[in-house]
Design a protein around this motif. Structure first.
Motif, PDB file in Angstrom:
ATOM      1  N   ALA A 105     -10.587   7.128 -20.743  1.00  0.00           N
ATOM      2  CA  ALA A 105      -9.335   7.408 -20.043  1.00  0.00           C
ATOM      3  C   ALA A 105      -9.604   7.773 -18.584  1.00  0.00           C
ATOM      4  O   ALA A 105     -10.539   8.513 -18.283  1.00  0.00           O
ATOM      5  N   ILE A 106      -8.772   7.248 -17.699  1.00  0.00           N
ATOM      6  CA  ILE A 106      -8.849   7.613 -16.286  1.00  0.00           C
ATOM      7  C   ILE A 106      -8.068   8.910 -16.125  1.00  0.00           C
ATOM      8  O   ILE A 106      -6.914   8.999 -16.533  1.00  0.00           O
ATOM      9  N   ARG A 107      -8.687   9.930 -15.529  1.00  0.00           N
ATOM     10  CA  ARG A 107      -8.012  11.214 -15.321  1.00  0.00           C
ATOM     11  C   ARG A 107      -7.276  11.236 -13.991  1.00  0.00           C
ATOM     12  O   ARG A 107      -6.074  11.398 -13.930  1.00  0.00           O
ATOM     13  N   THR A 108      -8.052  11.139 -12.927  1.00  0.00           N
ATOM     14  CA  THR A 108      -7.500  11.268 -11.584  1.00  0.00           C
ATOM     15  C   THR A 108      -8.538  10.759 -10.591  1.00  0.00           C
ATOM     16  O   THR A 108      -9.624  10.347 -10.983  1.00  0.00           O
ATOM     17  N   GLY A 109      -8.207  10.828  -9.334  1.00  0.00           N
ATOM     18  CA  GLY A 109      -9.171  10.408  -8.324  1.00  0.00           C
ATOM     19  C   GLY A 109      -8.774  10.888  -6.952  1.00  0.00           C
ATOM     20  O   GLY A 109      -7.705  11.474  -6.754  1.00  0.00           O
ATOM     21  N   VAL A 110      -9.650  10.647  -6.008  1.00  0.00           N
ATOM     22  CA  VAL A 110      -9.389  10.975  -4.619  1.00  0.00           C
ATOM     23  C   VAL A 110      -9.731   9.718  -3.821  1.00  0.00           C
ATOM     24  O   VAL A 110     -10.793   9.141  -3.991  1.00  0.00           O
ATOM     25  N   VAL A 111      -8.773   9.240  -3.024  1.00  0.00           N
ATOM     26  CA  VAL A 111      -8.955   8.033  -2.225  1.00  0.00           C
ATOM     27  C   VAL A 111      -8.663   8.382  -0.775  1.00  0.00           C
ATOM     28  O   VAL A 111      -7.546   8.797  -0.448  1.00  0.00           O
ATOM     29  N   GLU A 112      -9.685   8.230   0.069  1.00  0.00           N
ATOM     30  CA  GLU A 112      -9.550   8.545   1.498  1.00  0.00           C
ATOM     31  C   GLU A 112      -8.980   9.955   1.697  1.00  0.00           C
ATOM     32  O   GLU A 112      -8.114  10.173   2.547  1.00  0.00           O
ATOM     33  N   GLY A 113      -9.405  10.908   0.850  1.00  0.00           N
ATOM     34  CA  GLY A 113      -8.994  12.295   0.986  1.00  0.00           C
ATOM     35  C   GLY A 113      -7.697  12.665   0.297  1.00  0.00           C
ATOM     36  O   GLY A 113      -7.308  13.826   0.281  1.00  0.00           O
ATOM     37  N   LYS A 114      -7.011  11.686  -0.302  1.00  0.00           N
ATOM     38  CA  LYS A 114      -5.737  11.963  -0.978  1.00  0.00           C
ATOM     39  C   LYS A 114      -5.922  11.887  -2.495  1.00  0.00           C
ATOM     40  O   LYS A 114      -6.493  10.938  -3.008  1.00  0.00           O
ATOM     41  N   VAL A 115      -5.378  12.875  -3.196  1.00  0.00           N
ATOM     42  CA  VAL A 115      -5.461  12.909  -4.653  1.00  0.00           C
ATOM     43  C   VAL A 115      -4.516  11.857  -5.228  1.00  0.00           C
ATOM     44  O   VAL A 115      -3.367  11.730  -4.791  1.00  0.00           O
ATOM     45  N   VAL A 116      -5.026  11.108  -6.206  1.00  0.00           N
ATOM     46  CA  VAL A 116      -4.251  10.042  -6.841  1.00  0.00           C
ATOM     47  C   VAL A 116      -4.346  10.235  -8.349  1.00  0.00           C
ATOM     48  O   VAL A 116      -5.434  10.487  -8.873  1.00  0.00           O
ATOM     49  N   ASP A 117      -3.216  10.110  -9.050  1.00  0.00           N
ATOM     50  CA  ASP A 117      -3.247  10.247 -10.504  1.00  0.00           C
ATOM     51  C   ASP A 117      -3.674   8.926 -11.149  1.00  0.00           C
ATOM     52  O   ASP A 117      -3.933   7.940 -10.468  1.00  0.00           O
ATOM     53  N   ALA A 118      -3.734   8.902 -12.486  1.00  0.00           N
ATOM     54  CA  ALA A 118      -4.196   7.716 -13.213  1.00  0.00           C
ATOM     55  C   ALA A 118      -3.325   6.494 -12.923  1.00  0.00           C
ATOM     56  O   ALA A 118      -3.833   5.385 -12.748  1.00  0.00           O
ATOM     57  N   LYS A 119      -2.014   6.684 -12.840  1.00  0.00           N
ATOM     58  CA  LYS A 119      -1.107   5.565 -12.539  1.00  0.00           C
ATOM     59  C   LYS A 119      -1.354   5.032 -11.125  1.00  0.00           C
ATOM     60  O   LYS A 119      -1.290   3.828 -10.883  1.00  0.00           O
ATOM     61  N   GLY A 120      -1.646   5.924 -10.199  1.00  0.00           N
ATOM     62  CA  GLY A 120      -1.952   5.519  -8.830  1.00  0.00           C
ATOM     63  C   GLY A 120      -3.236   4.708  -8.752  1.00  0.00           C
ATOM     64  O   GLY A 120      -3.337   3.749  -7.988  1.00  0.00           O
TER      65      GLY A 120
END
Length: 174
Positions: A105-120
């Protein structure tokens, strides 16, 4: 693992987290060795780093980086997927891998300093990656040049057709 080894791991992780343009946290549960090996191979091909991390060390390593905002998500089994160039590549690899597996399962992430959820992250995976964007730009740049070459070539072709038709007329007449 003794204290110096832990400090070394934290230092290396901190350095990588600071350089990462994208970092994704996933939860791998019950994956067999062959499946993990396949995932690691796909990550290497996409120039993405896949790493299983010890949560306490990862939390300490994340301090002062963009990944620090995910510190509360380092719970249970945690896979850290990082990319240093293309922000879309890790999302594509992980979303593709996770789509037919219930135990990943994908939990979350950070892209270019911005927090992104699994749907993102899944939405990011649908975007064209850096190689695709480069290819699109190259074709857009090449298209006008190709059209110009065709336009410049067209009058010569038309003149050749007219001369060919005139020659046929003279041959028939003569």
């Amino acid at each position: 693992m003794n204290r110096t080894e832990k400090e070394e791991v934290i230092g290396q992780l901190h350095e990588k987290m600071a350089k990462a343009k994208a970092a994704i946290l996933a939860e791998p549960r019950g994956l067999d060795v062959a499946t993990v090996t396949e995932l690691r191979r796909k990550c290497r091909e996409a120039k993405v780093e896949y790493r299983i991390v010890k949560n306490t060390l990862a939390i300490r390593a994340a301090k002062g980086t963009s990944v620090e905002s995910l510190s509360d998500k380092f719970v249970g089994p945690t896979a850290l997927i990082m990319s240093y160039d293309d922000v879309v590549a890790p999302a594509k690899v992980i979303a593709d891998f996770a789509k037919d597996r219930q135990n990943f399962a994908i939990r979350t992430g950070v892209v270019e300093g911005k927090v992104v959820d699994a749907k993102g992250i899944e939405a990011l995976a649908k975007m064209p990656g850096l190689p695709e964007l480069r290819q699109q730009i190259a074709s857009m740049v090449a298209q006008p040049a190709t059209m110009l070459a065709r336009l410049l070539n067209t009058p010569g072709q038309q003149l050749a057709r007219v001369l060919g038709a005139r020659k046929e007329q003279l041959e028939k007449a003569g």
